[in-house]
Design a protein around this motif. Structure first.
Motif, PDB file in Angstrom:
ATOM      1  N   ALA A  43      44.335 -13.013 -50.577  1.00  0.00           N
ATOM      2  CA  ALA A  43      44.880 -12.826 -49.505  1.00  0.00           C
ATOM      3  C   ALA A  43      44.277 -11.961 -48.493  1.00  0.00           C
ATOM      4  CB  ALA A  43      46.408 -12.877 -49.476  1.00  0.00           C
ATOM      5  N   ARG A  44      43.562 -10.961 -48.907  1.00  0.00           N
ATOM      6  CA  ARG A  44      43.138  -9.827 -48.161  1.00  0.00           C
ATOM      7  C   ARG A  44      42.038  -9.142 -48.735  1.00  0.00           C
ATOM      8  NH1 ARG A  44      44.718  -9.572 -42.870  1.00  0.00           N
ATOM      9  NH2 ARG A  44      45.155  -7.516 -42.167  1.00  0.00           N
ATOM     10  N   ILE A  45      40.903  -8.680 -47.851  1.00  0.00           N
ATOM     11  CA  ILE A  45      39.943  -7.840 -48.454  1.00  0.00           C
ATOM     12  C   ILE A  45      40.247  -6.440 -47.697  1.00  0.00           C
ATOM     13  CG2 ILE A  45      37.543  -7.056 -48.699  1.00  0.00           C
ATOM     14  CD1 ILE A  45      36.979 -10.253 -48.751  1.00  0.00           C
ATOM     15  N   ALA A  46      40.362  -5.265 -48.285  1.00  0.00           N
ATOM     16  CA  ALA A  46      40.685  -3.865 -47.504  1.00  0.00           C
ATOM     17  C   ALA A  46      39.210  -3.103 -47.886  1.00  0.00           C
ATOM     18  CB  ALA A  46      41.834  -3.387 -47.996  1.00  0.00           C
ATOM     19  N   PHE A  50      33.341 -14.713 -46.446  1.00  0.00           N
ATOM     20  CA  PHE A  50      34.239 -15.130 -47.544  1.00  0.00           C
ATOM     21  C   PHE A  50      35.264 -15.982 -47.022  1.00  0.00           C
ATOM     22  CE2 PHE A  50      32.156 -11.271 -49.434  1.00  0.00           C
ATOM     23  CZ  PHE A  50      31.467 -11.929 -50.230  1.00  0.00           C
ATOM     24  N   GLY A  51      35.830 -15.808 -45.755  1.00  0.00           N
ATOM     25  CA  GLY A  51      36.484 -16.641 -45.074  1.00  0.00           C
ATOM     26  C   GLY A  51      38.169 -15.909 -45.553  1.00  0.00           C
ATOM     27  N   ILE A  52      38.105 -14.821 -46.002  1.00  0.00           N
ATOM     28  CA  ILE A  52      39.269 -14.081 -46.326  1.00  0.00           C
ATOM     29  C   ILE A  52      39.375 -12.855 -45.249  1.00  0.00           C
ATOM     30  CG2 ILE A  52      40.352 -12.757 -48.077  1.00  0.00           C
ATOM     31  CD1 ILE A  52      38.646 -14.250 -50.181  1.00  0.00           C
ATOM     32  N   PRO A  53      40.698 -12.830 -44.538  1.00  0.00           N
ATOM     33  CA  PRO A  53      41.027 -11.864 -43.582  1.00  0.00           C
ATOM     34  C   PRO A  53      40.597 -10.242 -44.353  1.00  0.00           C
ATOM     35  CG  PRO A  53      42.776 -13.161 -43.881  1.00  0.00           C
ATOM     36  CD  PRO A  53      41.855 -13.696 -44.808  1.00  0.00           C
ATOM     37  N   ALA A  54      40.007  -9.608 -43.615  1.00  0.00           N
ATOM     38  CA  ALA A  54      39.469  -8.200 -44.058  1.00  0.00           C
ATOM     39  C   ALA A  54      40.034  -7.115 -42.951  1.00  0.00           C
ATOM     40  CB  ALA A  54      38.152  -8.348 -44.076  1.00  0.00           C
ATOM     41  N   THR A  55      39.822  -5.988 -43.799  1.00  0.00           N
ATOM     42  CA  THR A  55      40.094  -4.717 -42.755  1.00  0.00           C
ATOM     43  C   THR A  55      39.466  -3.695 -43.058  1.00  0.00           C
ATOM     44  OG1 THR A  55      41.978  -3.876 -44.534  1.00  0.00           O
ATOM     45  CG2 THR A  55      42.811  -5.373 -42.562  1.00  0.00           C
ATOM     46  N   MET A  56      39.098  -2.479 -42.245  1.00  0.00           N
ATOM     47  CA  MET A  56      38.184  -1.556 -42.132  1.00  0.00           C
ATOM     48  C   MET A  56      39.207  -0.302 -42.310  1.00  0.00           C
ATOM     49  SD  MET A  56      34.927  -0.641 -41.993  1.00  0.00           S
ATOM     50  CE  MET A  56      35.002   0.328 -43.561  1.00  0.00           C
ATOM     51  N   GLU A  57      39.271   0.744 -42.980  1.00  0.00           N
ATOM     52  CA  GLU A  57      40.063   2.100 -43.173  1.00  0.00           C
ATOM     53  C   GLU A  57      39.112   3.193 -43.369  1.00  0.00           C
ATOM     54  OE1 GLU A  57      42.852   1.715 -41.873  1.00  0.00           O
ATOM     55  OE2 GLU A  57      43.838  -0.044 -42.322  1.00  0.00           O
ATOM     56  N   ASN A  58      39.532   4.352 -42.848  1.00  0.00           N
ATOM     57  CA  ASN A  58      39.210   5.529 -43.248  1.00  0.00           C
ATOM     58  C   ASN A  58      39.699   5.689 -44.482  1.00  0.00           C
ATOM     59  OD1 ASN A  58      39.940   8.727 -43.426  1.00  0.00           O
ATOM     60  ND2 ASN A  58      38.017   8.515 -42.404  1.00  0.00           N
ATOM     61  N   ASP A  59      38.655   6.516 -45.698  1.00  0.00           N
ATOM     62  CA  ASP A  59      39.221   6.571 -47.014  1.00  0.00           C
ATOM     63  C   ASP A  59      40.420   7.900 -47.047  1.00  0.00           C
ATOM     64  OD1 ASP A  59      37.422   8.665 -45.971  1.00  0.00           O
ATOM     65  OD2 ASP A  59      36.365   9.055 -48.111  1.00  0.00           O
ATOM     66  N   CYS A  60      40.193   8.778 -46.234  1.00  0.00           N
ATOM     67  CA  CYS A  60      41.150   9.987 -46.313  1.00  0.00           C
ATOM     68  C   CYS A  60      42.598   9.355 -45.932  1.00  0.00           C
ATOM     69  CB  CYS A  60      40.695  11.026 -45.713  1.00  0.00           C
ATOM     70  SG  CYS A  60      39.388  11.929 -46.512  1.00  0.00           S
ATOM     71  N   ASN A  61      42.614   8.440 -45.178  1.00  0.00           N
ATOM     72  CA  ASN A  61      43.857   7.780 -44.536  1.00  0.00           C
ATOM     73  C   ASN A  61      44.322   7.020 -45.583  1.00  0.00           C
ATOM     74  OD1 ASN A  61      43.700   9.028 -41.998  1.00  0.00           O
ATOM     75  ND2 ASN A  61      42.896   7.225 -41.276  1.00  0.00           N
ATOM     76  N   MET A  62      43.644   6.403 -46.559  1.00  0.00           N
ATOM     77  CA  MET A  62      44.206   5.627 -47.588  1.00  0.00           C
ATOM     78  C   MET A  62      44.557   6.400 -48.707  1.00  0.00           C
ATOM     79  SD  MET A  62      43.927   2.433 -46.545  1.00  0.00           S
ATOM     80  CE  MET A  62      44.242   3.268 -45.074  1.00  0.00           C
ATOM     81  N   MET A  63      43.975   7.623 -48.794  1.00  0.00           N
ATOM     82  CA  MET A  63      44.542   8.652 -49.986  1.00  0.00           C
ATOM     83  C   MET A  63      46.000   8.811 -49.546  1.00  0.00           C
ATOM     84  SD  MET A  63      41.272  10.977 -50.845  1.00  0.00           S
ATOM     85  CE  MET A  63      42.102  12.365 -49.673  1.00  0.00           C
ATOM     86  N   ALA A  64      46.094   9.195 -48.088  1.00  0.00           N
ATOM     87  CA  ALA A  64      47.637   9.554 -47.632  1.00  0.00           C
ATOM     88  C   ALA A  64      48.550   8.277 -47.844  1.00  0.00           C
ATOM     89  CB  ALA A  64      47.575   9.857 -46.307  1.00  0.00           C
ATOM     90  N   VAL A  65      48.184   7.081 -47.557  1.00  0.00           N
ATOM     91  CA  VAL A  65      49.057   5.973 -47.914  1.00  0.00           C
ATOM     92  C   VAL A  65      49.556   5.786 -49.305  1.00  0.00           C
ATOM     93  CG1 VAL A  65      49.230   3.449 -48.047  1.00  0.00           C
ATOM     94  CG2 VAL A  65      48.276   4.533 -45.618  1.00  0.00           C
ATOM     95  N   MET A 105      47.263 -18.505 -46.162  1.00  0.00           N
ATOM     96  CA  MET A 105      46.619 -17.759 -47.049  1.00  0.00           C
ATOM     97  C   MET A 105      45.295 -18.243 -47.403  1.00  0.00           C
ATOM     98  SD  MET A 105      48.440 -15.668 -50.121  1.00  0.00           S
ATOM     99  CE  MET A 105      48.204 -16.952 -51.356  1.00  0.00           C
ATOM    100  N   GLY A 106      44.308 -17.294 -47.228  1.00  0.00           N
ATOM    101  CA  GLY A 106      43.160 -17.568 -47.674  1.00  0.00           C
ATOM    102  C   GLY A 106      42.152 -18.164 -46.644  1.00  0.00           C
ATOM    103  N   LYS A 107      42.738 -18.462 -45.490  1.00  0.00           N
ATOM    104  CA  LYS A 107      42.004 -18.816 -44.419  1.00  0.00           C
ATOM    105  C   LYS A 107      41.620 -17.649 -43.714  1.00  0.00           C
ATOM    106  CE  LYS A 107      44.519 -23.354 -44.222  1.00  0.00           C
ATOM    107  NZ  LYS A 107      45.178 -24.378 -43.318  1.00  0.00           N
ATOM    108  N   ASN A 108      40.757 -17.988 -42.755  1.00  0.00           N
ATOM    109  CA  ASN A 108      39.866 -16.845 -41.956  1.00  0.00           C
ATOM    110  C   ASN A 108      41.034 -16.400 -40.566  1.00  0.00           C
ATOM    111  OD1 ASN A 108      38.456 -15.041 -40.906  1.00  0.00           O
ATOM    112  ND2 ASN A 108      36.809 -16.404 -40.260  1.00  0.00           N
TER     113      ASN A 108
END
Length: 413
Positions: free
Chosen positions: A148-151, A186-201, A408-411
């Protein structure tokens, strides 16, 4: 019509609350969910029955300890691992990692590659990122329709709204819209994040008692990064990389930083900076990539005797301490997690760090400032990306019901 809309909104909110409670608690009983959410038992029973029927939740068997208690053991609710999946991609200096995570948050497949990110052409770097994702999606054991998602998490300055890496010290390339590229491919919704922000999450999910309202995650690796949470919310600035702690100025006109400027905190506390100082190299020397094994050996030598190695860690602690002290003057002291290979050498860094903090306005209560360490950043970055993606699935796909799930799975963004 308005009454129907309000009812749908209420139903969506209640479903989201139940899913969130199950995700945070693991396998809570309906009674425990009621205590957490404030919803009535009848509402929780109705919602859980629907979610079980839809294949999103499943009933779990009572634990052995629960069966020893008096009375009828309560049946827990668990996330169905097969309900959905997400893909995480982590790009750092000379390193690329991908993982497929099931709906329950477990890694079911992963792959890692070493790259020369500093010299790779644009098309080749993008090609490596898409190729590694494609190989995982082509796994015959994976139901691609469930993804459902690429992060994606990456070192450097990112813009989550523009869905792009704006600048990164791991490559001379700039303005790469990785999320758009992956989504189109890939036709899958994607997001782009800062690595250190993801550590905090990830830290918020792992230890919500310590990392709740205000805390800081500091990356002590080749570079110095920061994830900052204030009043329970991730601080992201105008784009999504507001916490560029490593590029605060420690000494104007000082040591050369890999960002091209001089005197940054990172130019004294990054792995390359500690190595440069320990080897008695000039502060003008170009930053070099130092392996984790070399950094561990350097720390061991610093523990053995006083010398340039120990002094290098002292200088790193001083730079970090003055930087944190200045930050605490703005936001008040908060728990700190030190993450990365140099966090394993925190015993060498901490004395000078605390001494420096104590000299700042933000360090007047420096003894109450607490630190924790995690020597491997990859699991945290990956977990943060996964939880961001899975929370999206909970709130935006499964909570609304069948109509949103059909997409889900659509763009769709």
């Amino acid at each position: 019509m308005s009454v129907g809309i309000r009812h749908d909104d209420l139903r969506r909110r209640n479903r989201a609350m139940v899913l969130s409670a199950v995700r945070r608690a693991g396998q809570p009983s309906r009674t425990e969910i009621a205590a957490t959410t404030g919803l009535s038992h009848s509402t929780i029973s109705a919602i859980s029955a629907d979610l079980i029927q839809e294949g999103i939740l499943a009933e779990s068997k009572p634990s052995e300890t629960a069966s020893l208690k008096r009375g009828r053991p309560q049946v827990g609710l668990a996330l169905n691992p097969e309900a959905a999946a997400v893909v995480t991609v982590v790009l750092s200096l000379n390193f690329l990692s991908v993982a497929v995570i099931d709906y329950a948050g477990q890694v079911i497949a992963e792959e890692q590659r070493r790259l020369d990110t500093l010299t790779m052409p644009r098309d080749e770097l993008i090609g490596e990122c898409t190729a590694i994702v494609r190989r995982r999606l082509e796994d015959p054991d994976l139901d691609v329709a469930s993804v459902a998602r690429i992060a994606m998490g990456i070192q450097g300055i990112t813009d989550s709204h523009a869905r792009a890496m704006l600048w990164s010290p791991i490559t001379p390339l700039t303005d790469i819209p990785f999320a758009d590229i992956l989504e189109k491919e890939f036709g899958i919704p994607a997001t782009m994040e800062n690595d250190c922000n993801m550590m905090a999450v990830a830290l918020q999910w792992r230890d919500p008692d310590r990392y709740r309202d205000n805390f800081i995650a500091i990356l002590l690796s080749h570079g110095i990064g920061m994830g900052l949470v204030l009043k329970g919310e991730l601080f992201t600035g105008t784009h999504s990389s507001g916490g560029e702690f490593g590029h605060m100025i420690h000494r104007p006109g000082g040591a050369l930083c890999r960002c091209g400027r001089r005197g940054c905190v990172e130019a004294y506390a990054g792995n390359y900076a500690i190595w440069r100082s320990a080897m008695k190299m000039s502060e003008d020397a170009e930053p070099v990539d130092v392996g984790d094994a070399d950094m561990r050996a350097l720390a061991a030598k610093a523990r053995e005797k006083d010398g340039p190695e120990r002094e290098a860690y002292r200088r790193a602690g001083e730079a970090l301490g003055f930087g944190l002290g200045s930050l605490f003057a703005l936001i008040d002291p908060a728990p700190v997690a030190m993450v990365g290979v140099s966090a394993a050498a925190f015993d060498l860094i901490e004395p000078a760090l605390r001494e420096a903090i104590a000299q700042t306005a933000g360090g007047q209560h420096s003894k109450s400032i607490s630190f924790d360490t995690e020597p491997n950043e990859l699991p945290l970055i990956r977990e943060g990306c996964a939880m961001r993606a899975l929370s999206f699935v909970d709130q935006e796909i499964f909570a609304p019901g069948a109509q949103a799930r059909a997409g889900m799975g659509k763009n769709v963004a």
